[in-house]
Design a protein around this motif. Structure first.
Motif, PDB file in Angstrom:
ATOM      1  N   ILE A  52      -4.894   1.111  -2.734  1.00 44.40           N
ATOM      2  CA  ILE A  52      -4.662   2.534  -2.972  1.00 44.40           C
ATOM      3  C   ILE A  52      -5.951   3.281  -2.677  1.00 44.40           C
ATOM      4  CG2 ILE A  52      -2.792   2.243  -4.646  1.00 44.40           C
ATOM      5  CD1 ILE A  52      -4.776   2.681  -6.874  1.00 44.40           C
ATOM      6  N   CYS A  53      -5.814   4.540  -2.309  1.00 40.39           N
ATOM      7  CA  CYS A  53      -6.956   5.352  -1.890  1.00 40.39           C
ATOM      8  C   CYS A  53      -6.975   6.624  -2.721  1.00 40.39           C
ATOM      9  CB  CYS A  53      -6.808   5.684  -0.399  1.00 40.39           C
ATOM     10  SG  CYS A  53      -8.215   6.553   0.332  1.00 40.39           S
ATOM     11  N   SER A  54      -8.079   6.865  -3.434  1.00 43.10           N
ATOM     12  CA  SER A  54      -8.144   8.002  -4.340  1.00 43.10           C
ATOM     13  C   SER A  54      -9.558   8.598  -4.378  1.00 43.10           C
ATOM     14  CB  SER A  54      -7.736   7.569  -5.757  1.00 43.10           C
ATOM     15  OG  SER A  54      -7.781   8.647  -6.663  1.00 43.10           O
TER      16      SER A  54
ATOM     17  N   THR B 169       0.832  -1.197   0.000  1.00 42.79           N
ATOM     18  CA  THR B 169       0.000   0.000   0.000  1.00 42.79           C
ATOM     19  C   THR B 169       0.869   1.249   0.000  1.00 42.79           C
ATOM     20  OG1 THR B 169      -1.920   1.066   1.036  1.00 42.79           O
ATOM     21  CG2 THR B 169      -0.207   0.235   2.511  1.00 42.79           C
TER      22      THR B 169
ATOM     23  N   ASN C 152      -6.937  10.404  -1.729  1.00 38.25           N
ATOM     24  CA  ASN C 152      -6.258   9.757  -0.620  1.00 38.25           C
ATOM     25  C   ASN C 152      -6.584  10.440   0.712  1.00 38.25           C
ATOM     26  OD1 ASN C 152      -4.481   7.884   0.563  1.00 38.25           O
ATOM     27  ND2 ASN C 152      -2.775   9.342   0.456  1.00 38.25           N
TER      28      ASN C 152
ATOM     29  N   THR D  96      -1.697   6.739   4.038  1.00 39.76           N
ATOM     30  CA  THR D  96      -3.017   6.451   3.501  1.00 39.76           C
ATOM     31  C   THR D  96      -3.941   6.061   4.651  1.00 39.76           C
ATOM     32  OG1 THR D  96      -4.180   5.320   1.692  1.00 39.76           O
ATOM     33  CG2 THR D  96      -2.656   3.984   3.011  1.00 39.76           C
ATOM     34  N   TYR D  97      -5.137   5.606   4.338  1.00 38.95           N
ATOM     35  CA  TYR D  97      -6.139   5.252   5.341  1.00 38.95           C
ATOM     36  C   TYR D  97      -5.612   4.143   6.250  1.00 38.95           C
ATOM     37  CZ  TYR D  97     -10.723   3.708   7.145  1.00 38.95           C
ATOM     38  OH  TYR D  97     -11.780   3.348   7.944  1.00 38.95           O
TER      39      TYR D  97
END
Length: 343
Positions: free
Chosen positions: A144-146, A96, A148, A100-101
């Motif tokens: 992945i976070c988008s 990851t 983010n 990020t989260y």
């Protein structure tokens, strides 16, 4: 992607629990199959274990099929299910971004799965190649976070696409804040990639954080695995009823999003005017990451004034930074009024 190679052997061989409402769906004169109390209708009845009516509504607004939807107790449930279904404890790993989260790390730790982190670039962009270099034969998941969290930026679509196309495991794209972003969701491309899982939520743009309803979108084969290992009645009747009611208010949701985007722009401009603010980072979410002189001191000052923001100073690449949610016009004005006392 070979799903049989990804899924844990014990999960592949698992015979799932079959509830009474799995074995019979529909209307009847008398239900005597689930050992329910005959009194206190309708709350005496078990809820639909597959939330069929809610999924039909969600599919209509998201442009996908009900068979491509998993509904969970927040997005945290499908995050946990991904580890339980595909990662062998003590052997497999996930990759990851950093930062990020935080729940990706927590769920991995709970399931005894190694986490491999790749630091974002100074501008909070990411490289697909950098993430791929961290993978090996035991890497089952890439998260992945988008946009983010906590950086607020939408990730580059070409890099996300490259990651999905190049990785033989599952790529999970968390789009919790996508409604506030100028870029389109990857949901329209779900049918192109059998290794793509998209997470969304009713907590942010829809204003339903209190009912805890998250969404995962994936191929029907992956959704069947989620349904195989989830708890039988993971979404209660009250949540399903309220979701059906609130989904009808999509026009209100769209209006809230427009107002919050407008407030985000105004708040960023006004925060930038304070001498103790070093930088307000660009945001595609409903919050702003703000680098400040003495961020912790300002956080403590705001707490004393009854205003709660999030101190992210100890997060990688977020030193001396506060994460500030974009509130209503009135809430934002109160925040700015109190910060003005520090000048």
């Amino acid at each position: 992607m070979n799903l049989d190679k990804l899924i844990r052997t014990n999960i592949k061989n698992l015979k799932p629990y079959s509830s009474a409402r799995d074995e019979y769906t529909g209307e009847a004169m008398v239900f005597l199959d689930a050992n329910e109390n005959p009194f206190n209708e309708p709350y005496n009845r078990y809820p639909d274990p597959l939330q069929r009516k809610v999924k039909e509504k969600v599919a209509a607004i998201k442009g996908c099929e009900p068979s491509q939807i998993f509904l969970g107790n927040g997005s945290d449930e499908p995050i946990d299910l991904l580890f339980r279904a595909f990662c062998e404890p003590g052997r497999d790993n996930m990759v990851t971004m950093d930062p990020t989260y935080g729940m990706y790390q927590v769920s991995a730790d709970i399931n005894n799965v190694e986490v491999r982190k790749v630091k974002l670039n100074p501008d909070y962009s990411f490289s697909a190649d950098a993430l791929l270099e961290k993978t090996d034969n035991q890497t089952k998941l890439i998260f992945i976070c988008s946009p983010n969290n906590p950086t607020g930026n939408l990730l580059d679509k070409s890099e996300m696409t490259k990651l999905i196309q190049s990785f033989s495991g599952l790529v999970i794209v968390d789009e919790a804040y996508i409604d506030f972003a100028p870029g389109a969701s990857l949901l329209s491309e779900l049918n192109q990639y059998d290794n793509l899982v998209i997470l969304q939520t009713f907590s942010k743009a829809w204003g339903m954080a209190g009912i805890r309803l998250g969404m995962a979108f994936a191929s029907p084969e992956i959704i069947r695995i989620f349904n195989k290992i989830k708890y039988p009645y993971n979404i209660n009747m009250l949540t399903q009823q309220k979701a059906l009611e609130l989904i009808e208010q999509e026009a209100d949701k769209n209006q809230w999003v427009d107002l919050l985007i407008d407030e985000r722009k105004k708040l960023a401009e006004q925060l930038n005017s304070f001498p103790f603010v070093v930088k307000v980072f660009p945001s595609d979410a409903n919050f702003l990451l703000v680098k400040m002189h003495d961020a912790r001191g300002i956080y403590d000052f705001l707490v004393e004034k009854g205003i709660i923001v999030r101190d992210r100073s100890k997060v990688v690449l977020c030193d001396d930074s506060l994460r500030i949610t974009v509130g209503s016009k009135e809430e934002n004005e109160i925040l700015l009024e109190k910060l003005n006392e520090l000048i």
